[in-house]
Design a protein around this motif. Structure first.
Motif: not given
Length: 217
Positions: A190-202
């Motif tokens: 995931a490029p950014t921490l925000e992207d990783r957080s979104s993927a993690l929540i999903a």
């Protein structure tokens, strides 16, 4: 700047020792405890301790690390040995602390029993500084993690989670949750921490929904 004085991609070696591990990922500033017992990787640790103490963690692309020469994912993380001990039966217990992600460019013939490769850190210059995660809904993330832990019957120190930096919350959850290797790799890339957080929540919401359909054991 990392805790070890690395400020930019050029501060890290282009040639790295590869430690293929299925289902194991390492994030910058994260930690990974390893029990090393295979002779080739004992040799690798010996060499790392005699040099810059750096080892590259990367997943096999197939998810099968026991293949003789498994194909590897394109992205891994360079880590530094920060704790080390030797057991009576000759194993090494080490802790790696993540420094920066890398792109695998080309494996090389090294003459060592372990694999080595040329890598590039250029795409991950932001890894050298902690992300504030300003775009992350912290409360929503933790609520999703609580639902997931409850559905799985996991005991979690939520007070410690509440006090941890958001980067630590996202990366530790991404590392320890029992996702399959492909999902773990997607979180790493995931490029950014925000992207990783979104993927993690999903991922955790999908896991919670699936678990709710069957009784807890």
């Amino acid at each position: 700047m990392s805790a070890f004085g690395y400020r930019k991609p050029a501060d890290l070696p282009q040639t790295v020792a590869l430690f293929p591990l299925s289902g194991a990922i390492l994030f910058p500033r994260g930690v990974l405890a390893l029990n090393v017992f295979e002779p080739r990787y004992l040799n690798m640790v010996d060499d790392a301790l005699g040099a810059e103490r750096l080892i590259a963690v990367i997943q096999p692309a197939t998810g099968e690390e026991n293949e003789a020469i498994p194909a590897l994912c394109n992205v891994g993380t360079i880590g530094r040995i920060t704790t080390f001990s030797e057991t009576d039966d000759g194993r090494y217990l080490i802790t790696l602390t993540g420094v920066c992600r890398f792109d695998l460019e080309q494996e090389i013939k090294s003459g060592t029993p372990y694999r080595q490769a040329l890598v590039s850190y250029d795409e991950y210059a932001a890894d050298f500084s902690a992300s504030p995660g300003v775009g992350i809904d912290r409360a929503g993330l933790i609520a999703s993690l609580k639902d997931y832990a409850r559905s799985r019957g996991y005991a979690v120190d939520w007070e410690a989670v509440d006090q941890a930096p958001i980067e630590t919350v996202v990366n530790v959850a991404s590392q320890v949750c029992p996702f399959d290797p492909a999902a773990k790799q997607a979180l790493l890339e995931a490029p950014t921490l925000e992207d990783r957080s979104s993927a993690l929540i999903a991922l955790v919401e999908w896991g919670s929904a699936g678990d709710s359909e069957r009784p807890l054991q």
